[in-house]
Scaffold this motif. Sequence first.
Motif, mmCIF file in Angstrom:
data_model
loop_
_atom_site.group_PDB
_atom_site.id
_atom_site.type_symbol
_atom_site.label_atom_id
_atom_site.label_comp_id
_atom_site.label_asym_id
_atom_site.label_seq_id
_atom_site.Cartn_x
_atom_site.Cartn_y
_atom_site.Cartn_z
ATOM 1 N N CYS A 1 -18.542 -6.346 1.571
ATOM 2 C CA CYS A 1 -17.434 -6.911 2.357
ATOM 3 C C CYS A 1 -17.895 -8.137 3.099
ATOM 4 O O CYS A 1 -18.935 -8.237 3.617
ATOM 5 N N GLU B 1 -9.296 -8.884 6.994
ATOM 6 C CA GLU B 1 -9.587 -8.002 5.857
ATOM 7 C C GLU B 1 -11.070 -7.639 5.800
ATOM 8 O O GLU B 1 -11.431 -6.506 5.507
ATOM 9 N N ARG B 2 -11.921 -8.628 6.067
ATOM 10 C CA ARG B 2 -13.362 -8.382 6.039
ATOM 11 C C ARG B 2 -13.751 -7.368 7.123
ATOM 12 O O ARG B 2 -14.540 -6.453 6.889
ATOM 13 N N GLU C 1 -11.762 -5.061 8.514
ATOM 14 C CA GLU C 1 -11.235 -3.751 8.125
ATOM 15 C C GLU C 1 -12.091 -3.116 7.031
ATOM 16 O O GLU C 1 -12.386 -1.916 7.075
ATOM 17 N N CYS C 2 -12.490 -3.915 6.064
ATOM 18 C CA CYS C 2 -13.314 -3.415 4.967
ATOM 19 C C CYS C 2 -14.658 -2.905 5.488
ATOM 20 O O CYS C 2 -15.123 -1.826 5.098
ATOM 21 N N ARG C 3 -15.273 -3.657 6.372
ATOM 22 C CA ARG C 3 -16.557 -3.226 6.952
ATOM 23 C C ARG C 3 -16.392 -1.957 7.774
ATOM 24 O O ARG C 3 -17.243 -1.084 7.767
ATOM 25 N N TYR D 1 -8.785 -4.052 -1.179
ATOM 26 C CA TYR D 1 -9.305 -5.354 -0.767
ATOM 27 C C TYR D 1 -9.820 -6.130 -1.975
ATOM 28 O O TYR D 1 -10.242 -5.541 -2.973
ATOM 29 N N LEU E 1 -10.573 1.256 -0.082
ATOM 30 C CA LEU E 1 -11.449 0.094 -0.280
ATOM 31 C C LEU E 1 -11.073 -0.694 -1.526
ATOM 32 O O LEU E 1 -11.368 -1.886 -1.620
#
Length: 133
Positions: free
Chosen positions: A133, A85-86, A88-90, A74, A71
Motif C-alpha cells: 500500500c 486510500e493508501r 485505509e489500505c495500510r 484498492y 483489500l
Amino acid sequence: MKRKYKVWIAVAAVVIVVGGPLFGIFAPRLWAEPAGRTEQIVAVNRGNYRTTAYELFYDLDEQIEALDVKLQVYPAEPDDMNSRERTECRGLLLKRATLVADYNASARQELTVGQWRSEDLPHSLPQDNPREC
C-alpha cells in the motif's frame, strides 16, 4: 536410662517446634502446583471452553478473509492510490497483521486454546502482507 528418654523428648520437642511452622509454610507450596495443573486440565476440558476456543479460530479466520476481500477493492499499484486510500489500505493491513498474530499465538497454546482448533483450519497463518500500500 532416664537420661536417654529426656534427650529423645528434647529432640522430639525441637523437631515439633521447628518443623511444625516449616511444614506449615512449605506444604501449601508443594501442593499448589499439582492442584493448579489439575484445575487447569478440568477447566480446559469443559464443554463451554471447548466451544469458545473452537469458535475463536473460526472467527479469526473469517475476519482475516473478510479483510483480504476488502483489500482487493484498492488499486493494485500503490502509486494509483490517493492518500486516503493508501491510509485505509495500510490500516487494513495492520489490522490483518494483528489478527494473524492473534491466530498464530492462540494456535501455539497447545495445552489450552490451541488443542481445540479445528483440523480443517491451518495450524498457523503466514505473516506476510498480501499486497503493498
